[in-house]
Design a protein around this motif. Structure first.
Motif, PDB file in Angstrom:
ATOM      1  N   SER A 129       1.201  -1.187  -0.004  1.00  0.00           N
ATOM      2  CA  SER A 129      -0.064  -0.243   0.147  1.00  0.00           C
ATOM      3  C   SER A 129       0.798   1.039   0.231  1.00  0.00           C
ATOM      4  CB  SER A 129      -1.125  -0.544   1.337  1.00  0.00           C
ATOM      5  OG  SER A 129      -0.100   0.112   2.352  1.00  0.00           O
ATOM      6  N   SER A 196      -4.053  -0.090  -2.906  1.00  0.00           N
ATOM      7  CA  SER A 196      -3.800  -0.816  -2.103  1.00  0.00           C
ATOM      8  C   SER A 196      -3.454  -2.340  -2.873  1.00  0.00           C
ATOM      9  CB  SER A 196      -5.457  -0.991  -1.038  1.00  0.00           C
ATOM     10  OG  SER A 196      -5.242  -2.559  -0.262  1.00  0.00           O
ATOM     11  N   LYS A 198      -5.175  -5.404  -1.742  1.00  0.00           N
ATOM     12  CA  LYS A 198      -6.326  -5.719  -1.982  1.00  0.00           C
ATOM     13  C   LYS A 198      -7.598  -4.576  -2.466  1.00  0.00           C
ATOM     14  CE  LYS A 198      -9.373  -7.223   2.042  1.00  0.00           C
ATOM     15  NZ  LYS A 198      -9.816  -6.763   3.124  1.00  0.00           N
ATOM     16  N   TYR A 199      -7.029  -3.565  -2.488  1.00  0.00           N
ATOM     17  CA  TYR A 199      -8.694  -2.567  -3.424  1.00  0.00           C
ATOM     18  C   TYR A 199      -8.714  -2.038  -4.900  1.00  0.00           C
ATOM     19  CZ  TYR A 199     -10.068  -3.264   2.062  1.00  0.00           C
ATOM     20  OH  TYR A 199     -10.576  -4.041   2.935  1.00  0.00           O
ATOM     21  N   GLU A 370      -5.235   0.670   5.089  1.00  0.00           N
ATOM     22  CA  GLU A 370      -6.194   0.322   4.151  1.00  0.00           C
ATOM     23  C   GLU A 370      -7.750   0.392   4.512  1.00  0.00           C
ATOM     24  OE1 GLU A 370      -4.238  -2.748   1.558  1.00  0.00           O
ATOM     25  OE2 GLU A 370      -2.748  -2.362   3.163  1.00  0.00           O
ATOM     26  N   ASN A 371      -8.508   1.413   4.480  1.00  0.00           N
ATOM     27  CA  ASN A 371     -10.045   1.436   4.499  1.00  0.00           C
ATOM     28  C   ASN A 371     -10.938   1.355   3.043  1.00  0.00           C
ATOM     29  OD1 ASN A 371     -12.530   2.066   5.633  1.00  0.00           O
ATOM     30  ND2 ASN A 371     -11.405   3.522   7.010  1.00  0.00           N
ATOM     31  N   GLN A 372     -11.758   0.281   3.808  1.00  0.00           N
ATOM     32  CA  GLN A 372     -12.731  -0.094   2.178  1.00  0.00           C
ATOM     33  C   GLN A 372     -13.060   0.934   1.865  1.00  0.00           C
ATOM     34  OE1 GLN A 372     -15.196  -3.487   2.523  1.00  0.00           O
ATOM     35  NE2 GLN A 372     -14.837  -4.117   0.506  1.00  0.00           N
ATOM     36  N   LYS A 373     -13.615   1.774   2.298  1.00  0.00           N
ATOM     37  CA  LYS A 373     -14.353   2.793   2.124  1.00  0.00           C
ATOM     38  C   LYS A 373     -13.868   3.896   1.103  1.00  0.00           C
ATOM     39  CE  LYS A 373     -14.182   5.639   6.167  1.00  0.00           C
ATOM     40  NZ  LYS A 373     -14.887   6.462   7.476  1.00  0.00           N
ATOM     41  N   LYS A 376     -13.952   3.310  -2.193  1.00  0.00           N
ATOM     42  CA  LYS A 376     -15.073   3.331  -3.212  1.00  0.00           C
ATOM     43  C   LYS A 376     -15.299   3.839  -4.693  1.00  0.00           C
ATOM     44  CE  LYS A 376     -17.829   1.141   0.508  1.00  0.00           C
ATOM     45  NZ  LYS A 376     -18.981   0.588   1.314  1.00  0.00           N
TER      46      LYS A 376
END
Length: 417
Positions: A129, A196, A198-199, A370-373, A376
């Motif tokens: 990240s 990230s 992941k995202y 890392e924050n998924q929001k 978005k």
């Protein structure tokens, strides 16, 4: 808005035919070269006299200069030009010509092969990240060295321009007025990059302002330069377009670098795109790209520079600078009746106009929380577009011409909408 855009981007087509004065001299001796043939796209424009001088009229942006026993040269058309030619007996030029016609240096190609091999592992996206920000500035303006001369000529001839409105278009006179105090176009943009594994990637437009427009041009927002992609000069599929030569090793910011010279291959047929030559700086330890310098083959045509920084053992883009020649603007004085002597003493009255791009990257962090929001929505998100927070991200204050651009062009946009 459309009428305003039409004015901004079509102004350059109203400045066409103009008179130019050319002097051709021997580079080694400084002596004039008579009977040099001047042409544009194979169209004969004239020959230099015994003083190496020629006065001609042309709409061409560039010309070719050829003389017996000299290497051919090309140059961007200006109001007054001095072009130097190299004698064909020059050992340096002869050796260089042989090299440029040869194949690329195998050592340089091997280094570039490793650059491509390790590009992914050197890329920031090989990290789990990261985040960083950027500030971009795009503008259309006169060459910086010509601003004071242009302003003086415009102020001295302003009354004449007003009288000429019946002859010249209003847009012609207005464009000249704009350039006397401001740039013709200015766009600022501040961005935040989040990544990230992941995202994925997210790009937030932190703020954005374009002179003369209330809404941003979203197609332009997606322009990202050499960020996180292999530069065109290094891609394996472009090997046939360039010649590469390993020329030196130097130390840059405490790290040793290979220096590779590159140039475009000379084609027999005309190629529309610009031809650049320049240098690649490749980090010896990691084979990461430290810097690319591209310089126009034709004098004054422009330059492009991209620089990377070594952060967290990866190569992040640090800075990009682009200057590209757009057109030539003529400051005519059609009512004056001058004799030949006064004409030769007349001030320089044509000016090259350029597109400028400056990008600075900063505030690198890795790893990040890392924050998924935060990831978005669409890849690109515009958080602000009124320019009110740009001061927080500018890497240097706006110049007076840049400040005036927002005032002058925004006022013009309101009047044309």
């Amino acid at each position: 808005m459309k009428r305003g855009l039409i004015f901004i981007f079509l102004w350059m087509f109203v400045f066409g035919f103009s008179q130019s004065k050319l002097t051709v001299i021997n580079e080694a001796k400084g002596t004039p070269i008579p009977n040099a043939i001047i042409s544009c796209n194979d169209k004969f424009l004239g020959k230099t006299d015994d003083n190496g001088f020629l006065e001609f009229k042309s709409k061409c942006k560039s010309i070719q200069i050829k003389a017996a026993n000299y290497f051919k040269e090309s140059a961007i058309v200006e109001d007054e030009m001095t072009v130097t030619l190299i004698n064909t007996s020059s050992k340096t030029q002869s050796i260089e010509t042989v090299i440029l016609e040869d194949k690329s240096d195998p050592k340089a190609l091997e280094i570039l092969r490793k650059v491509n091999q390790f590009f992914k592992s050197n890329s920031p996206q090989s990290l789990d990240s990261y985040t960083y920000k950027s500030y971009d500035k795009i503008s259309l303006d006169i060459d910086q060295d010509s601003i004071s001369v242009y302003t003086e000529i415009f102020n001295n001839n302003f009354n004449l321009f007003k009288k000429q409105k019946a002859k010249d278009s209003v847009n012609d006179v207005s464009a000249r007025r704009i350039f006397s105090k401001s740039k013709l176009f200015l766009w600022e943009r501040a961005q935040e990059y989040l990544y990230s594994k992941k995202y994925g990637e997210k790009v937030n437009i932190l703020d954005n302002r374009i002179s003369g427009l209330k809404q941003p041009i979203y197609e332009l927002i997606a322009l990202q330069g050499n960020r996180d992609k292999i530069p065109e000069q290094i891609k394996p599929e472009n090997r046939g377009l360039y010649r590469f030569y390993l020329t030196d090793t130097i130390e840059v910011e405490g790290r040793k670098n290979f220096v590779i010279r590159f140039r475009e291959v000379s084609y027999k047929k005309n190629v529309k795109r610009r031809k650049f030559s320049g240098y690649l700086y490749i980090d010896i330890d990691t084979y990461g790209i430290k810097k690319i310098e591209s310089i126009s083959k034709d004098k004054n045509d422009g330059n492009i520079t991209s620089t990377w920084i070594f952060f967290n053992n990866k190569w992040f883009l640090s800075e990009e600078s682009v200057k590209l020649r757009m057109s030539r603007m003529m400051m005519n004085n059609t009512e004056s009746t001058e004799n030949s002597e006064n004409h030769l003493k007349k001030h320089k009255n044509s000016f090259g106009t350029y597109a400028y791009l400056s990008s600075k990257y900063f505030d690198y962090e890795s790893p990040i929380e890392e924050n998924q929001k935060d990831f978005k929505g669409y890849t690109f998100t515009v958080k602000n577009a009124d320019g009110k927070t740009l001061q927080k991200y500018r890497t240097e204050p706006l110049s007076d011409r840049e400040k005036n651009t927002y005032f002058v062009i925004d006022s013009l946009g309101k009047n044309t909408m």
